[in-house]
Design an enzyme around this catalytic site. Structure first.
Site, mmCIF file in Angstrom:
data_model
loop_
_atom_site.group_PDB
_atom_site.id
_atom_site.type_symbol
_atom_site.label_atom_id
_atom_site.label_comp_id
_atom_site.label_asym_id
_atom_site.label_seq_id
_atom_site.Cartn_x
_atom_site.Cartn_y
_atom_site.Cartn_z
ATOM 1 N N ASP A 191 22.072 -22.181 23.582
ATOM 2 C CA ASP A 191 22.364 -20.755 23.436
ATOM 3 C C ASP A 191 23.103 -20.207 24.655
ATOM 4 O O ASP A 191 24.011 -19.379 24.520
ATOM 5 C CB ASP A 191 21.063 -19.980 23.216
ATOM 6 C CG ASP A 191 20.394 -20.354 21.906
ATOM 7 O OD1 ASP A 191 21.121 -20.672 20.942
ATOM 8 O OD2 ASP A 191 19.156 -20.350 21.836
ATOM 9 N N ASP A 237 24.618 -14.324 23.269
ATOM 10 C CA ASP A 237 24.495 -15.114 22.049
ATOM 11 C C ASP A 237 23.166 -14.756 21.399
ATOM 12 O O ASP A 237 22.122 -14.760 22.052
ATOM 13 C CB ASP A 237 24.536 -16.615 22.363
ATOM 14 C CG ASP A 237 24.340 -17.463 21.117
ATOM 15 O OD1 ASP A 237 25.290 -17.585 20.338
ATOM 16 O OD2 ASP A 237 23.221 -17.982 20.930
ATOM 17 N N CYS A 263 32.089 -26.935 24.214
ATOM 18 C CA CYS A 263 31.580 -27.068 25.570
ATOM 19 C C CYS A 263 32.151 -25.951 26.437
ATOM 20 O O CYS A 263 33.374 -25.730 26.450
ATOM 21 C CB CYS A 263 31.940 -28.431 26.149
ATOM 22 S SG CYS A 263 31.402 -28.676 27.861
ATOM 23 N N CYS A 270 27.546 -32.379 26.046
ATOM 24 C CA CYS A 270 28.948 -32.703 25.778
ATOM 25 C C CYS A 270 29.167 -34.204 25.965
ATOM 26 O O CYS A 270 28.812 -34.772 27.010
ATOM 27 C CB CYS A 270 29.871 -31.913 26.710
ATOM 28 S SG CYS A 270 31.627 -32.233 26.448
ATOM 29 N N CYS A 316 32.643 -34.498 28.852
ATOM 30 C CA CYS A 316 32.493 -34.279 30.297
ATOM 31 C C CYS A 316 31.082 -34.524 30.788
ATOM 32 O O CYS A 316 30.851 -34.540 32.005
ATOM 33 C CB CYS A 316 32.940 -32.866 30.668
ATOM 34 S SG CYS A 316 31.865 -31.558 30.028
ATOM 35 N N CYS A 362 34.502 -27.970 29.486
ATOM 36 C CA CYS A 362 35.781 -28.627 29.203
ATOM 37 C C CYS A 362 36.444 -28.113 27.939
ATOM 38 O O CYS A 362 37.548 -28.559 27.601
ATOM 39 C CB CYS A 362 35.591 -30.142 29.099
ATOM 40 S SG CYS A 362 34.548 -30.661 27.694
ATOM 41 N N GLU A 395 28.629 -11.364 20.085
ATOM 42 C CA GLU A 395 29.160 -11.932 18.846
ATOM 43 C C GLU A 395 29.361 -10.853 17.789
ATOM 44 O O GLU A 395 28.550 -9.945 17.651
ATOM 45 C CB GLU A 395 28.195 -12.979 18.283
ATOM 46 C CG GLU A 395 27.988 -14.183 19.153
ATOM 47 C CD GLU A 395 26.865 -15.043 18.618
ATOM 48 O OE1 GLU A 395 27.148 -16.191 18.212
ATOM 49 O OE2 GLU A 395 25.724 -14.563 18.589
#
Length: 365
Positions: free
Chosen positions: A328, A156, A299, A318, A321, A302, A235
């Site tokens: 990052d 990332d 997330c 999150c 969860c 999950c 990316e």
């Protein structure tokens, strides 16, 4: 000189007229011009022909839609020339630090032997804005071999943290030096004066130093990642679109122009494009581009997408969860999973997954 003449010929073209002369026709015109002008014949015909060949390639790239239309070359900007048909005896080493290269119409020119010179058939000599001469020998280096362990990494790219990998490893590009005072001093200098030239050269040297540090970082980071992982997912960012100016037009002026300009400078200072290009060169066939859509809002545990889950630039929490970690790194784990999250909330698998990231690598807030 040949480049600017080729640009002028291309500028005269208009729909309905015959096509502008190509490389072969321009070479014939160059021979006629050299016969009629002694000052032009005093230069190397190889250098002049290669300038025409570079222009021909630039026009093909423009028509292919990958590059901008080539423009006129100015003094002090993109100065240089290329020499082809290099023989084995045209490059020789003098001692541990210095070597010599044979330049047509000039003779032997010394250069600093900074690295091993490959068996190249051509080389290019350039002059940058900082007043430094460089010689680069054209050769395709061997790719960096993978470790063969089946390791997969997701990367990332960010502004605060340049690179965050799915296993928690981070890489930070060097920060550029602040040149605000030099820019203001340059703006106060009278155009054409010696003081303005000195201020311009000083500013160029600092920017060249920043560029060298950024290139060195990109080379080291790309080599380390290419040699550590067998498959790398990154990316698929359109950096040119992301750094486009928000100034707008006179009829429709943009908003938050200063803030967008600062963001653009921060993005370009990270060297995202340079790193991605060098990583692809060193690990051909082992780099996959993943859509970045919603990877920072999802997330990694999950797979719930929530834009409010990113509490800050660095913290992801999150609300479903309870997972909490570096934002990052969380995005990098979504990238390594090979999932491009769609706008409807579903996942589109873009590649195989050998193993899941380890839970013990989670970063606490």
């Amino acid at each position: 000189m040949p480049w600017n003449l080729a640009v002028e010929q291309q500028a005269w073209w208009a729909p309905g007229r015959t096509s502008a002369p190509g490389f072969a026709a321009q070479c014939r015109q160059l021979s006629e011009a050299r016969a009629a002008n002694g000052w032009l014949a005093a230069g190397s015909v190889m250098v002049q022909q290669q300038a025409l060949r570079d222009f021909d390639r630039a026009m093909k790239n423009f028509f292919a839609g990958t590059h901008r239309k080539p423009g006129r070359r100015k003094r002090g900007r993109n100065e240089g020339f290329r020499i082809v048909a290099v023989k084995a005896g045209d490059v020789r080493r003098l001692n541990r630090r210095w070597g010599q290269v044979k330049v047509p119409k000039i003779g032997w020119v010394r250069f600093r032997w900074s690295r091993a010179v490959p068996d190249a058939k051509s080389y290019r000599i350039t002059l940058d804005r900082a007043g430094r001469w460089h010689v680069a020998f054209a050769a395709i280096p061997a790719p960096v071999p993978g470790p063969g362990t089946g390791e997969i990494a997701g990367i990332d790219r960010g502004v605060k943290l340049t690179l965050a990998l799915s296993d928690g490893t981070t890489y930070q590009a060097p920060r550029p030096m602040d040149v605000t005072r030099l820019q203001r001093r340059l703006a106060r200098r009278q155009r054409g004066s010696n003081r303005r030239q000195r201020a311009k050269l000083r500013l160029a040297r600092i920017r060249a130093r920043d560029g060298d540090r950024r290139k060195d970082w990109a080379e080291k980071a790309s080599t380390a990642i290419a040699s550590r992982y067998d498959l790398i997912r990154i990316e698929d960012l359109r950096i040119a679109d992301m750094t486009r100016s928000a100034a707008g037009t006179l009829d429709e002026p943009g908003t938050n122009v200063a803030a967008k300009a600062g963001l653009n400078r921060s993005i370009l200072a990270q060297g995202w494009g340079l790193f991605a290009r060098r990583l692809g060169d060193k690990a051909p066939g082992r780099v996959e581009k993943i859509s970045p859509a919603y990877t920072s809002q999802t997330c990694s545990q999950c797979k719930r997408r929530d834009r409010e889950a990113r509490e800050s630039q660095a913290v992801f929490r999150c609300r479903d969860c309870g997972y909490c970690g570096n934002a990052d790194v969380n995005a990098a784990r979504n990238i390594v999973a090979g999932h491009a999250v769609t706008a409807r909330g579903g996942d589109r698998v873009t590649g195989p997954v050998n193993r899941e990231p380890q839970d013990d690598l989670l970063l606490a807030s």
